[in-house]
Motif scaffolding. Structure first.
Motif, short mmCIF file in Angstrom:
data_model
loop_
_atom_site.label_atom_id
_atom_site.label_comp_id
_atom_site.label_asym_id
_atom_site.label_seq_id
_atom_site.Cartn_x
_atom_site.Cartn_y
_atom_site.Cartn_z
N CYS A 45 0.83 -1.21 0.00
CA CYS A 45 0.00 0.00 0.00
C CYS A 45 0.87 1.26 0.00
N GLY A 46 1.99 1.24 0.70
CA GLY A 46 2.91 2.37 0.68
C GLY A 46 3.50 2.59 -0.70
N LEU A 47 3.86 1.51 -1.38
CA LEU A 47 4.39 1.64 -2.74
C LEU A 47 3.32 2.13 -3.71
N LEU A 48 2.10 1.65 -3.54
CA LEU A 48 0.99 2.14 -4.35
C LEU A 48 0.75 3.63 -4.11
N GLY A 49 0.85 4.04 -2.86
CA GLY A 49 0.68 5.45 -2.52
C GLY A 49 1.76 6.32 -3.15
N ILE A 50 2.99 5.84 -3.17
CA ILE A 50 4.07 6.60 -3.80
C ILE A 50 3.83 6.71 -5.30
#
Length: 66
Positions: A45-50
């Motif tokens: 989810c953090g990578l998707l957010g970035i």
């Protein structure tokens, strides 16, 4: 990059770093074990957010007239 986007970039990087540190990396433990899945989902989810952050930043630059 606007200050708004920089703040969220830092937040996402911190979330990824904390969850990467929290992963259980024992030699016998599987990376996709039940204990590690919550951390892997949070990292994803953090990578998707970035990724979305850079898309939104690009869109905001397109809308600015020169």
């Amino acid at each position: 990059m606007q200050k708004f986007y920089r703040v969220f970039l830092i937040v996402f990087i911190v979330i990824i770093a904390i969850n990467g540190y929290a992963l259980s990396r024992n030699l016998g433990a599987d990376l996709t074990s039940e204990d590690n899945m919550k951390f892997l989902i949070s990292i994803a989810c953090g990578l998707l957010g970035i990724g979305l952050l850079f898309i939104l930043n690009t869109w905001s630059k397109i809308g600015i007239k020169k």
